[in-house]
Design an enzyme around this catalytic site. Sequence first.
Site, PDB file in Angstrom:
ATOM      1  N   CYS A  56      -2.445   9.544  -7.284  1.00 46.43           N
ATOM      2  CA  CYS A  56      -3.141   8.892  -6.899  1.00 46.43           C
ATOM      3  C   CYS A  56      -3.908  10.086  -7.428  1.00 46.43           C
ATOM      4  O   CYS A  56      -3.581  11.399  -6.398  1.00 46.43           O
ATOM      5  CB  CYS A  56      -2.578   9.124  -4.880  1.00 46.43           C
ATOM      6  SG  CYS A  56      -4.196   8.195  -4.707  1.00 46.43           S
TER       7      CYS A  56
ATOM      8  N   LYS B 197       0.850  -0.648   0.134  1.00 41.85           N
ATOM      9  CA  LYS B 197       0.423  -0.171   0.345  1.00 41.85           C
ATOM     10  C   LYS B 197       1.316   1.100  -0.221  1.00 41.85           C
ATOM     11  O   LYS B 197       2.234   1.152   0.615  1.00 41.85           O
ATOM     12  CB  LYS B 197      -1.101   0.038   1.495  1.00 41.85           C
ATOM     13  CG  LYS B 197      -2.214   1.300   1.253  1.00 41.85           C
ATOM     14  CD  LYS B 197      -3.027   1.140   0.875  1.00 41.85           C
ATOM     15  CE  LYS B 197      -3.801   2.288   0.662  1.00 41.85           C
ATOM     16  NZ  LYS B 197      -4.369   2.638  -0.133  1.00 41.85           N
TER      17      LYS B 197
HETATM   18  C1  LIG Z   1      -8.829  -0.475  -3.223  1.00 44.23           C
HETATM   19  C2  LIG Z   1      -7.607   0.164  -4.124  1.00 44.23           C
HETATM   20  C3  LIG Z   1      -6.770   1.219  -3.760  1.00 44.23           C
HETATM   21  C4  LIG Z   1      -6.370   0.810  -4.361  1.00 44.23           C
HETATM   22  N1  LIG Z   1      -4.988   1.877  -3.457  1.00 44.23           N
HETATM   23  C5  LIG Z   1      -3.877   2.208  -4.533  1.00 44.23           C
HETATM   24  C6  LIG Z   1      -2.695   2.652  -3.506  1.00 44.23           C
HETATM   25  O1  LIG Z   1      -2.509   3.422  -2.650  1.00 44.23           O
HETATM   26  N2  LIG Z   1      -1.629   2.813  -4.742  1.00 44.23           N
HETATM   27  C7  LIG Z   1      -1.254   3.021  -5.991  1.00 44.23           C
HETATM   28  O2  LIG Z   1      -0.029   2.913  -6.726  1.00 44.23           O
HETATM   29  N3  LIG Z   1      -2.200   2.100  -6.291  1.00 44.23           N
HETATM   30  C8  LIG Z   1      -3.560   1.704  -5.685  1.00 44.23           C
HETATM   31  N4  LIG Z   1      -4.707   1.272  -6.334  1.00 44.23           N
HETATM   32  C9  LIG Z   1      -4.630   0.632  -8.396  1.00 44.23           C
HETATM   33  C10 LIG Z   1      -3.498  -0.232  -8.102  1.00 44.23           C
HETATM   34  O3  LIG Z   1      -2.377  -0.499  -8.026  1.00 44.23           O
HETATM   35  C11 LIG Z   1      -3.734  -0.495  -9.304  1.00 44.23           C
HETATM   36  O4  LIG Z   1      -3.236   0.701 -10.251  1.00 44.23           O
HETATM   37  C12 LIG Z   1      -5.174  -0.250 -10.243  1.00 44.23           C
HETATM   38  O5  LIG Z   1      -6.397  -0.913  -8.892  1.00 44.23           O
HETATM   39  C13 LIG Z   1      -5.494  -0.805 -11.714  1.00 44.23           C
HETATM   40  O6  LIG Z   1      -5.262  -2.509 -11.271  1.00 44.23           O
HETATM   41  P1  LIG Z   1      -6.530  -3.309 -11.444  1.00 44.23           P
HETATM   42  O7  LIG Z   1      -7.748  -3.095 -12.543  1.00 44.23           O
HETATM   43  O8  LIG Z   1      -6.017  -4.890 -11.469  1.00 44.23           O
HETATM   44  O9  LIG Z   1      -7.497  -3.010  -9.573  1.00 44.23           O
HETATM   45  C14 LIG Z   1      -5.461   1.166  -5.586  1.00 44.23           C
HETATM   46  C15 LIG Z   1      -6.348  -0.004  -6.370  1.00 44.23           C
HETATM   47  C16 LIG Z   1      -7.694  -0.030  -5.866  1.00 44.23           C
HETATM   48  C17 LIG Z   1      -8.546  -0.474  -5.996  1.00 44.23           C
END
Ligand SMILES: Cc1cc2nc3c(=O)[nH]c(=O)nc-3n(C[C@H](O)[C@H](O)[C@H](O)COP(=O)(O)O)c2cc1C
Lengths: 234, 234, 312, 312
Positions: free
Chosen positions: C131, C46
């Site tokens: 972010c 995270k």
């Molecule tokens: C609930 C949640 C929290 C996330 N928190 C972060 C974070 O703290 N830092 C970050 O770089 N990306 C964060 N992301 C983005 C994910 O790391 C990823 O880049 C994004 O969700 C796309 O991939 P996915 O479609 O497989 O989830 C978060 C995504 C979700 C769904």
Amino acid sequence: GQFVQILCSGDSLDPLLPRPFSFLEATTTDFSLLYHVVGQGTQLMGKFKKGDKVHVLGPLGRGFTHSGLRAQQLLLVGGGVGIPPLYHLARTLVKADVAIKKNIHIFLGARHKSLLLCEKNFKKLGVSLYLSTDDGSKGKKGYVTSLLTAHLKKDHTKARVFSCGPTPMLKAVSLVASEFGVPNEVSVEVPMACGFGACLGCALKVKGDTPGSHRFAIACTEGPVFEGSKILWD
Amino acid sequence: GQFVQILCSGDSLDPLLPRPFSFLEATTTDFSLLYHVVGQGTQLMGKFKKGDKVHVLGPLGRGFTHSGLRAQQLLLVGGGVGIPPLYHLARTLVKADVAIKKNIHIFLGARHKSLLLCEKNFKKLGVSLYLSTDDGSKGKKGYVTSLLTAHLKKDHTKARVFSCGPTPMLKAVSLVASEFGVPNEVSVEVPMACGFGACLGCALKVKGDTPGSHRFAIACTEGPVFEGSKILWD
Amino acid sequence: MGLDLSVQIGKIKLKNPVLVASGTFGHAKEFENFFDLKKLGGIVTKTITIKPRLGNPPPRIVETPAGMLNAIGLQNPGVEKFIEEKLPYFRKLGVPIIVSVMGYSVDEFVQVVQTLDRADGIDGYELNLSCPNVPYSSKTEALSLVKMFAHDDRMIEEVVSAVRQVTDKTLIAKLGPDVSDVPKMALAAEKAGADAVSLINTFIAMVIDVKTRKPVLANKTGGLSGPCIRPIAVRMVWETAKRIKIPVIGMGGIMNAEHALEFLIAGATAVQVGTANFMNPEASSQVLSGIEDFMKKEKLSSMKEIIRSVKS
Amino acid sequence: MGLDLSVQIGKIKLKNPVLVASGTFGHAKEFENFFDLKKLGGIVTKTITIKPRLGNPPPRIVETPAGMLNAIGLQNPGVEKFIEEKLPYFRKLGVPIIVSVMGYSVDEFVQVVQTLDRADGIDGYELNLSCPNVPYSSKTEALSLVKMFAHDDRMIEEVVSAVRQVTDKTLIAKLGPDVSDVPKMALAAEKAGADAVSLINTFIAMVIDVKTRKPVLANKTGGLSGPCIRPIAVRMVWETAKRIKIPVIGMGGIMNAEHALEFLIAGATAVQVGTANFMNPEASSQVLSGIEDFMKKEKLSSMKEIIRSVKS
Ligand SMILES: Cc1cc2nc3c(=O)[nH]c(=O)nc-3n(C[C@H](O)[C@H](O)[C@H](O)COP(=O)(O)O)c2cc1C
Ligand SMILES: Cc1cc2nc3c(=O)[nH]c(=O)nc-3n(C[C@H](O)[C@H](O)[C@H](O)COP(=O)(O)OP(=O)(O)OC[C@H]3O[C@@H](n4cnc5c(N)ncnc54)[C@H](O)[C@@H]3O)c2cc1C
Ligand SMILES: Cc1cc2nc3c(=O)[nH]c(=O)nc-3n(C[C@H](O)[C@H](O)[C@H](O)COP(=O)(O)OP(=O)(O)OC[C@H]3O[C@@H](n4cnc5c(N)ncnc54)[C@H](O)[C@@H]3O)c2cc1C
Ligand SMILES: Cc1cc2nc3c(=O)[nH]c(=O)nc-3n(C[C@H](O)[C@H](O)[C@H](O)COP(=O)(O)O)c2cc1C
Ligand code: FES
Ligand code: FES
């Protein structure tokens, strides 16, 4: 109480997320639950057929206190889909002989009598039951909190309150309990994605470590059961 | 042949698009179809229960020629899920008395005998049937086109070919037909979104108006049945 | 003959290309009962900031068609507590640990990384430049109006260069998708010394409750993730991998091995599994075994035969 | 008391805010048996170019989670044949007809509009500045590397200004979503004299077939549309409507009235129904009746009470 996450849509990605449901009854080998059809996910669940394989994750979360209750007067206050987990609690306490039937009092509320879940189950369990409906179609007309207040007025020695239901009800119950200085646990219903602490999506505003401060508790792992007095209601 | 678009997923948005299916039998009041479970959509269709309401759009597209066939020898060549629409054609021609049973010859091919659809239906209809499987598990071993070639070699007077099936088969059938100078209609299977001419997604490369030129036909409305000789195969 | 799934990202040799995405894997411990975490190619934590962050008020999430919005607001214990309370567990796992970091200024980025660099057991950093849920500011006057580092190639360069100067560990720049020209942003990161880029973070998006006429999320907007964004993410990885020399780590809606392979074939050297972890805690492990099955079926022995193998 | 659903877009008074989106409604005739086309607030035609276009080879479409990619390649009969063969039918319908136009250069845009302006029965133009499937070029040297008009505010200004000079009819600039700053693009269109902006066109995206390792679409990339993109589209409409004075026409994944209302509440003055027409040819008419039901239920009498009513 404790809950499971159910993928209602099988291989389909819409709806994407699992849905949380509390136990109605549960043993080490199987469980049942009771749900209201309110949207897409629960509609799809209604189509489950005997023999279907369903992706279920659980048990999850922290349930109600289960010990040290023997000498206590247990007041369980439930509304809507918050009733099944209270039946689960009552049943477990009775079966495990943690509490005595006559010390368990159940207060149920609903908009209409058709929404008063688990009435029969509680009766069969042999605990005392107090009913209310908003429209007076069954039990006392009005909110369930007035039943609770009336009971606590009569006798709140060694009372402990456990409640589950819609947030406004939990808040009201929590207020009543604190008026009487009675400990109370509430099981909250907040939107969840994962249900096991991975997403931090299920925030609940609670009191912080220092007076006047707040923090966001992760409801699916710290809860869904919280001490009512810790929650900062809106 | 003509087809319907079926929303396999109900209210769910995944899969999003409807799926095209040809008629197996159809009257003015009801219809049946036959399908292979190949992916998400057809899997969901397999869960349809009697009494379910399903969103169906049709009849869509232009089917095979249905008139002027009386004096002709009709050779229907089908493979895979291209077989049901040919049964529909044969049945319609016979029922409407547009063609004479003994003039209708059915050539079916499949990888394995279990995939030879509608065999019984054709037999009941009383038309002559020629079978082939890639693995020789039923009928002649090899491709259905060799059965067709053999038949045309014997007799191709007033022959007309109608075919439906996977693209490589359609292409091969079309080649054979043109070798013998016999008119042939093919029903193509191309990816579709709408099925009624709204999206232009179902392009099929066909001969253009001037020699050597090409254009993209809209398969769902101009077709799915095309003159084989008009198609520019890959 | 054994399969070699290893790939190289900066100084880190990953034993396989399957990582888990920042913010979607709790503190890893939440997953230990679901599968053997040692299997993972790596873990991205995270996002950690210099000070603790309470995060956004609820509601923080809302479901969308084949996706979800989140506005967690970077809830995290802050770098000190992270090192003290969370890092020891990660360290024990024996898989590469990439700490995701973010700052509200170039200085803060530098400070977080410097602090982490003094701790043991960290293999690299992923700079969360994208972010969407927190306001940013930059030292450089002219750029102070830009809302997000990831939206401006000069700011990306500025942050990456500054961090590059204070650490020798593997440095990954995580970029956001809400830009006209992703390769340009990736080139800026490459130029500034990043060892790899991660593509993509979530799309800024919004759901409005028609009954209350309010945005569903307390933060109004949130980040869109999940299968719905995958086709856009694959395109971005594809066009970026062609333009830069450093590896691309692909993500966005990976639910199974086939989706991961799509990214790898498009040009990614490794992938991250995000939202899928919520529906299926074993998703990342299943992605891995699915890639192995694919390699066996197609008689492939190394990742080289897959990465950027897209035909045209 | 009657409901007043009318809204004003440039010189066009739409009797209701529900239009159908370019490229998703055939030549309208395909829908005449499904509902009374007169009900529509307006129709935006498939994009028309100066010369006929054959379009892209197949496959042109592929399904994605809660969406689809298309790379039709602007198949259209060209402006002359459009006027001759297609326009007469549109004209007869008695609803505002907005012709979508595109050119490979500023000149071509101007020529198409000039040619159309000589024909009867056209109420306005939607400039398709963002079609992702065809290569563009600009007269202006320095900008000739930009792949799409919609990706550069200066090019948007150039095209809109040029077209503005040759027509008095309502001019709508349709923008693409693949940019860092949609409001900036919208401001450029506004400055150049556009009467409204349409948001959003499709996202450039890609699906790869893992078995063949080829992009599924012959054109490699295609435009992503459908419910999957709606949360991003709503956000873009919301942030743009706050910044410009001309109306925004919102679209992207509208399947029913609730979705249309989301856009209207976020700031759109009208909406377009696109991909939904494929699954349900009556979608646009159902969106309209759903909005009417909403107004009755909430006791609203005019669109003013809905448009941009988002609370914060
Ligand atoms: C609930 C949640 C929290 C996330 N928190 C972060 C974070 O703290 N830092 C970050 O770089 N990306 C964060 N992301 C983005 C994910 O790391 C990823 O880049 C994004 O969700 C796309 O991939 P996915 O479609 O497989 O989830 C978060 C995504 C979700 C769904
Ligand atoms: C820990 C926990 C335990 C739960 N236990 C149970 C249980 O035992 N039985 C049960 O029936 N439900 C239970 N719920 C609620 C249940 O999870 C939701 O009803 C379910 O997720 C709705 O899914 P859906 O897809 O059908 O509706 P959605 O499409 O998600 O929602 C449809 C509509 O219903 C509204 N809605 C969503 N949840 C609720 C709700 N709880 N009550 C009223 N309206 C709602 C939404 O805002 C929306 O407008 C529990 C929730 C939590 C967090
Ligand atoms: C005009 C027309 C008429 C048709 N009539 C029939 C019919 O009567 N009966 C019938 O069963 N099918 C018929 N089809 C094919 C049918 O539409 C597809 O099988 C169906 O769309 C697959 O949907 P799915 O979601 O199950 O599979 P998808 O998830 O869409 O596809 C799953 C996998 O199967 C492959 N696939 C898709 N279509 C086919 C196919 N036709 N054959 C083999 N593999 C395929 C895909 O490439 C993919 O790899 C017809 C198609 C057209 C265009
Ligand atoms: C098959 C298809 C063809 C399209 N053709 C055009 C077009 O010619 N011109 C244009 O401006 N937009 C075109 N679009 C984009 C739509 O008008 C609309 O902007 C987009 O699809 C988003 O809305 P939706 O999600 O409701 O479909 C097309 C979209 C689809 C799906
Ligand atoms: S629901 Fe994911 S952390 Fe609680
Ligand atoms: S499938 Fe849409 S036009 Fe043919």
